[in-house]
Structure formats: C-alpha cells, structure tokens
Design a protein around this motif. Structure first.
Motif, PDB file in Angstrom:
ATOM      1  N   UNK A 100      28.817  21.509  -8.293  1.00  0.00           N
ATOM      2  CA  UNK A 100      29.540  20.856  -7.206  1.00  0.00           C
ATOM      3  C   UNK A 100      30.621  21.798  -6.710  1.00  0.00           C
ATOM      4  N   UNK A 101      31.097  21.523  -5.501  1.00  0.00           N
ATOM      5  CA  UNK A 101      32.231  22.260  -4.951  1.00  0.00           C
ATOM      6  C   UNK A 101      33.114  21.281  -4.195  1.00  0.00           C
ATOM      7  N   UNK A 102      34.353  21.710  -3.923  1.00  0.00           N
ATOM      8  CA  UNK A 102      35.234  20.765  -3.257  1.00  0.00           C
ATOM      9  C   UNK A 102      36.517  21.350  -2.732  1.00  0.00           C
ATOM     10  N   UNK A 103      37.258  20.530  -1.980  1.00  0.00           N
ATOM     11  CA  UNK A 103      38.565  20.830  -1.407  1.00  0.00           C
ATOM     12  C   UNK A 103      38.619  22.214  -0.751  1.00  0.00           C
ATOM     13  N   UNK A 104      37.778  22.439   0.263  1.00  0.00           N
ATOM     14  CA  UNK A 104      37.759  23.764   0.887  1.00  0.00           C
ATOM     15  C   UNK A 104      39.055  24.081   1.612  1.00  0.00           C
ATOM     16  N   UNK A 105      39.574  25.275   1.392  1.00  0.00           N
ATOM     17  CA  UNK A 105      40.704  25.846   2.101  1.00  0.00           C
ATOM     18  C   UNK A 105      40.197  27.031   2.918  1.00  0.00           C
ATOM     19  N   UNK A 106      41.018  27.614   3.776  1.00  0.00           N
ATOM     20  CA  UNK A 106      40.516  28.746   4.562  1.00  0.00           C
ATOM     21  C   UNK A 106      40.066  29.941   3.727  1.00  0.00           C
ATOM     22  N   UNK A 107      40.645  30.119   2.539  1.00  0.00           N
ATOM     23  CA  UNK A 107      40.303  31.298   1.749  1.00  0.00           C
ATOM     24  C   UNK A 107      39.778  30.966   0.356  1.00  0.00           C
ATOM     25  N   UNK A 108      39.573  29.685   0.058  1.00  0.00           N
ATOM     26  CA  UNK A 108      39.132  29.355  -1.299  1.00  0.00           C
ATOM     27  C   UNK A 108      38.423  28.012  -1.333  1.00  0.00           C
ATOM     28  N   UNK A 109      37.716  27.794  -2.437  1.00  0.00           N
ATOM     29  CA  UNK A 109      37.031  26.534  -2.681  1.00  0.00           C
ATOM     30  C   UNK A 109      36.910  26.374  -4.189  1.00  0.00           C
ATOM     31  N   UNK A 110      36.872  25.142  -4.661  1.00  0.00           N
ATOM     32  CA  UNK A 110      36.721  24.870  -6.084  1.00  0.00           C
ATOM     33  C   UNK A 110      35.229  24.728  -6.415  1.00  0.00           C
ATOM     34  N   UNK A 111      34.779  25.408  -7.448  1.00  0.00           N
ATOM     35  CA  UNK A 111      33.415  25.268  -7.952  1.00  0.00           C
ATOM     36  C   UNK A 111      33.460  24.540  -9.288  1.00  0.00           C
ATOM     37  N   UNK A 112      32.454  23.699  -9.531  1.00  0.00           N
ATOM     38  CA  UNK A 112      32.433  22.871 -10.745  1.00  0.00           C
ATOM     39  C   UNK A 112      31.041  22.899 -11.361  1.00  0.00           C
ATOM     40  N   UNK A 113      31.020  22.868 -12.685  1.00  0.00           N
ATOM     41  CA  UNK A 113      29.810  22.536 -13.429  1.00  0.00           C
ATOM     42  C   UNK A 113      30.224  22.061 -14.817  1.00  0.00           C
ATOM     43  N   UNK A 114      29.237  21.641 -15.588  1.00  0.00           N
ATOM     44  CA  UNK A 114      29.489  21.247 -16.971  1.00  0.00           C
ATOM     45  C   UNK A 114      28.316  21.697 -17.823  1.00  0.00           C
ATOM     46  N   UNK A 115      28.613  22.198 -19.008  1.00  0.00           N
ATOM     47  CA  UNK A 115      27.568  22.544 -19.974  1.00  0.00           C
ATOM     48  C   UNK A 115      27.239  21.307 -20.802  1.00  0.00           C
ATOM     49  N   UNK A 116      25.998  20.837 -20.709  1.00  0.00           N
ATOM     50  CA  UNK A 116      25.604  19.624 -21.433  1.00  0.00           C
ATOM     51  C   UNK A 116      24.097  19.629 -21.655  1.00  0.00           C
ATOM     52  N   UNK A 117      23.605  20.411 -22.614  1.00  0.00           N
ATOM     53  CA  UNK A 117      22.162  20.402 -22.882  1.00  0.00           C
ATOM     54  C   UNK A 117      21.651  19.045 -23.362  1.00  0.00           C
ATOM     55  N   UNK A 118      22.541  18.201 -23.898  1.00  0.00           N
ATOM     56  CA  UNK A 118      22.180  16.838 -24.301  1.00  0.00           C
ATOM     57  C   UNK A 118      23.206  15.892 -23.678  1.00  0.00           C
ATOM     58  N   UNK A 119      23.087  15.615 -22.377  1.00  0.00           N
ATOM     59  CA  UNK A 119      24.166  14.932 -21.651  1.00  0.00           C
ATOM     60  C   UNK A 119      24.451  13.518 -22.112  1.00  0.00           C
ATOM     61  N   UNK A 120      23.485  12.830 -22.731  1.00  0.00           N
ATOM     62  CA  UNK A 120      23.694  11.447 -23.147  1.00  0.00           C
ATOM     63  C   UNK A 120      24.226  11.337 -24.570  1.00  0.00           C
TER      64      UNK A 120
END
Length: 578
Positions: A100-120
């Motif tokens: 995911x990504x979010x809160x775009x600014x003119x020179x930056x953006x936040x990138x997101x992920x999560x490590x979860x080989x067994x998410x449940x």
C-alpha cells in the motif's frame, strides 16, 4: 509520558537513475534492541491510584497507563542486538497482505507492507524475529528505471509492518514500487506524488470509500475502484469492524470452517486487532485497490468500538479499561495503514487529523471526529435536539482541532477546500414531524460545534467547501445551508456521502426511508442505498461527483454502474444533476 522512536529505519539511495531489473544490494543498519519491562506493574499501580483521583487527573493517568503499556514494547532507537531473522530462511511468501501507499506529498509518499507468511496466526509466522526488507521505486512497472532504493527493518514489536517515507521524488508523477525479503518479491504497487505546492494544478480525480464490514459481503466495489482511473482514494472510516466473524465469513458464505475460530470473537486486545487487519488485508479486492492507488485514511468508530466518544465506549465501561482497548486499536491502525511517523500513537492518543494539498487546486483537511468529541447526548439515541445536545460546550472535534481547521482555512489558497470526515455533517431529519428525530451520533447532536465550523468557513471566505462523509451505508448528496430549516437560505457548500463498500449487505436503490428523508430534507438532492464508492473530479471551474454502485455484495463479481452524477460550479456551491 512522551516517548519518541525512529520507526522509519531505512537506507535511501538518491543517486542517478539506474537501468536494470532493480537494486537489491543495500545493507540495513543494525536494528535496535527492545525493552519490554514494567508494563503490567505500572498498569496495576495507575489503576489503583485512579480510584483516589478526580476525573481530569484520573483520565490523564489512565492515558499515561495506556501510553506506558503501548510504548514499552517498541524498538528503542539506535540500539543494537535485537534478534534478527536471516531473510533467506523465510520459506513461504511473506507478502500475503499486499502492499500500500499513502499521503502523497510533492516530493514523497509513504510505502507500506507487512511480513506475514502465516497471516492468520499471532505473529504472522515470523517467529518473533526482526527481518530486513528491501524496497525500490521505479518509473515503470518493469523496474528498468529505478530512482530510489533502500532497506527497512520489519520489527516484531510492530507486527512486522514496514512504513517507508520515500523522499526526493518529483512532483506530480506516477511511480511503481515493490519490496523484497529474502528470495520473495512482493506484488508491484503504483503510487504518485502531489503537484508542487504552488502549482496551479488543473485537475484531480479521487474516490471516497467507507464502511467495509468483511462479514457483510465481498469487496467488489474495491475491485472496480482498482480498475478506475483516480489519483488518490480517501477512506473516511470503518476500515474494519470489531464484531466476530464466523468460520463461513458471515454473508460471504464460505464453506463452514474456512476461517479459523480466532476471528469469531470481538476485537479487544492488540492481538485481536492485528489479526482482524490480517483478515481484511488478505482479501484480494482490497489488496488490488491498495496496490493500484495511494490512500489517505481516517477512522470512524468501528476501527475501535461502535459509537465510542473520546474515552467513553458504547457500554459505559470504566474509562481506564476502554482507553487500554483504544490504545490497542490505535496501535494496530497505525501499524496497518500507510501513515507517517508523525501519526505514530503514544498510548491511547494518535493525532490523525492532518492537511494535504494538491497544488493550489485542492486543500484536504482530514478530520478525526471520534477521539476528541463529547459524549453523545440523550444516551446516543435518535432524539429531538434539545438543551443537552445543543450545549455550546459540546464539541465534535475538540478545541485544538477546531482551531487548526479554521486557521487552515484562513490561510488557504485552494480553489476547493475538501474536508474528509466521518459522520453526517448536514442536518438530517429522520421523520416529517415539526420536531423531528435526528442522530445524536452525527453533527445534528453537536449543532453548536457545527455552527462554529460553518462560521469559521464564512469568516475565512471559503467559497468552495466540500465535505466528504461515510458512516451511514448509503449515498447522499447534500447542499450545506446557512440555515438548514430555510431552503431559501444561502448554500455554503456541498456534502458528498460515500455509501459503504459492504456494510449493510446488498442494500436497495430506494430504501424504505427514501420518501420520508427526501421530503423532510429539501437540501438532500440524492439518496441511494446500494454499495459502492463516489468518484469526484475537481477542475478549476467545476467539480463532478459520480455515485458508483454495485447490485450485490453477498455474491462476488457484480457489475458497477453510475447511479447519479452531480456538478458543482466553482464559486456557486449548489448541486446540479448531470
């Protein structure tokens, strides 16, 4: 107790453009150590002390308890020695929850992920060990021209989530990004930056979504939105629900036993909320829309608990108990959304309200109407407004946020001032009586607070106010009136209410209250009860809102249609059907 931590542990490359299939050789700094001491003993001491204190001091210490409980179990900045996993030992795909990504600014953006080989599973199958995650940003989806690379640490204390604030990007530009852990490479996400702050941007297209109860149906609207051509997505609340989800996925009707029993309980603890985000983010349609567009998020109530107000929950529980639950919910929310370090919660407090710009075309003042509000009047029921609800001391936003909003309007140079928030802002009479019932959970239960906001907009000379709302599981288009009971009074702005993604199940084009609401509220110009989203196109001279709906969510794959379209001329804030 105020504790600050460096969460965006990342090495960035700002070097020349690189041709090739990607850069995966950056080495991460040694990650910090973890301190997990004192939490339970401090909790017990403060709870005992609270019995002998006044309410104001009591609540401040309750918040301190939550702060201590949820800031001791975090990485300590700059330390070494935390146990780290060899990424090459990750045997199964860890990117099960997408990007995911979010809160775009003119020179930056936040990138997101999560490590979860067994998410449940609690901990996601990462054995409680930190792991290095590599990331890269490119101009193309083949990653032939890579412009930024780096490494971040996925800490177990943050449930192996990663938030990367990528800077040094060009304004008003689309980018592609991905992550790598060991031999595993995530799916590719597409994001973008905002135009330069002083740029006279000519257009912006965004979508507004809300209320996505997993147990009420499929996220079909998100699949369609992933394929839509929008610049950003505004999620205005109820990203998840705290209610139990049975093994059949509720209305989804999976074969019995498909989902583990861990979801068949209400979320209360930090682990509960983390697992619930894992359930939601494992949905392929939600993953698709996050990968396709950057999000700007704010919460409503169900990310924590239905209809809570500040430190008061739905059931009147002791505040010290609820604030601990709120701290868990806020921590999990930050962990699982593309938010910057500025939004990192301290215990039961998280400053989510913030301001974003799209050049001089649009200013977004993203509100939080849950954390600071007064308790609902008249027992949080549908009620005729009266002295209790109209007390001038009552607030929906808290004084600090209210001042921040109005001060921001006074300095705004935007053509459109957009206010994403949670609950119905416009008056909404629920019957045809002279003294009609109204929702005490919406702004109708906080009319003095609404009056101050509108007075601030008028004093600031805001000509093109657009309020974005969710919560009610229907699509509305309101004209915001100077005097709601006088249809001839001045129109101050427009309110666009996004229907739910799934909440309320399939819905109907004309709910049973359609005739009553349309007659009782002359400023209500559109009402549709089906699921979907709203797409809004802003230009220098006009805005257009398209209400996009699907026929069903209890079965997958329903087509999408436009149920209604409205235009708003700049400088003339009325709704015209298109």
């Amino acid at each position: 107790m105020m504790v600050r931590f460096s969460i965006f542990v990342s090495l960035r490359s700002a070097g020349p453009l690189h041709s090739g299939s990607g850069l995966w050789s950056r080495r991460a700094r040694a990650p910090p150590t973890v301190n997990q001491d004192r939490m339970s003993s401090a909790d017990r001491r403060l709870r005992a002390a609270a019995r002998h204190l006044g309410r104001r001091r009591f609540l401040s210490l309750t918040a301190a308890t939550a702060a201590l409980a949820f800031t001791t179990n975090v990485p300590a900045a700059g330390a070494a020695g935390v146990r780290r996993m060899d990424p090459s030992k990750i045997a199964d795909d860890p990117f099960t929850l997408g990007v995911a990504s979010g809160d775009p600014l003119p020179d930056s953006v936040v990138l997101w992920t999560r490590l979860a080989p067994a998410p449940y599973e609690p901990g996601g199958g990462m054995a409680g060990l930190a792991a290095v995650v590599l990331w890269e940003v490119a101009l193309d989806d083949r990653f032939a021209v890579v412009v930024r690379t780096g490494a971040a640490v996925a800490f177990p204390e943050y449930n192996h989530t990663v938030h990367v604030d990528v800077d040094g990007l060009d304004p008003d530009h689309a980018y592609f990004y991905r992550f790598r852990a060991g031999t595993w490479i995530s799916e590719t996400g597409r994001t973008r930056t905002a135009p330069a702050r002083t740029s006279a941007a000519t257009s912006l297209t965004f979508a507004a979504v809300s209320c996505q109860a997993f147990h009420d149906g499929y996220f079909t609207a998100h699949r369609h939105l992933a394929e839509d051509d929008v610049d950003i997505v505004l999620h205005v609340g109820d990203y998840l629900y705290e209610y139990p989800v049975n093994s059949s996925g509720g209305a989804r009707g999976y074969p019995s036993g498909t989902l583990p029993d861990v979801f068949n309980r209400e979320t209360v603890s930090l682990e509960d909320y983390r697992l619930r985000y894992a359930l939601y983010k494992s949905d392929p349609d939600l993953r698709a829309v996050h990968a396709a567009h950057p999000f700007v998020v704010t919460w409503d109530d169900h990310e924590t608990e239905n209809n809570y107000a500040g430190a008061v929950d739905e059931h009147g529980s002791p505040p010290e108990r609820f604030l601990l639950r709120r701290a868990a919910a806020y921590r999990a929310y930050w962990e699982n959304q593309p938010l910057r370090a500025a939004q990192l919660p301290v215990g039961s407090d998280l400053r989510l309200y913030r301001r974003l710009h799209w050049g001089t075309l649009a200013q977004f003042d993203v509100l939080d109407t849950r954390q600071y509000r007064s308790d609902q009047a008249y027992g949080d029921t549908k009620h005729v407004p009266g002295p209790e609800s109209d007390d001038p001391a009552r607030t929906m936003t808290g004084q600090t946020q209210e001042d921040w909003l109005i001060d921001g309007w006074r300095t705004s140079d935007a053509v459109w001032n957009v206010m994403p928030q949670q609950v119905c802002f416009s008056q909404r009479r629920l019957d045809l009586n002279a003294q009609s019932l109204m929702s005490m959970d919406a702004w109708d239960g906080y009319r003095a607070s609404r009056d101050r906001i509108l007075a601030g907009a008028k004093s600031a000379g805001i000509e093109n106010l657009m309020v974005l709302t969710g919560d009610v599981h229907v699509g509305y288009a309101f004209e915001i009136k100077d005097v709601f009971d006088d249809p001839a009074s001045r129109t101050l702005g427009t309110e666009i209410v996004a229907t739910s993604v799934t909440s309320g199940k399939d819905g109907a084009e004309r709910p049973g209250t359609w005739d009553t609401y349309m007659k009782a509220n002359p400023h209500l110009k559109f009402y549709d009860g089906r699921r979907g989203y709203v797409r809004v196109a802003l230009g220098q001279g006009e805005a257009r809102a398209d209400f996009r709906t699907v026929s069903a969510v209890t079965t997958p794959g329903a087509p999408i249609t436009t149920a209604g379209s409205f235009a708003v001329e700049a400088g003339k804030p009325g709704l015209e059907p298109v």
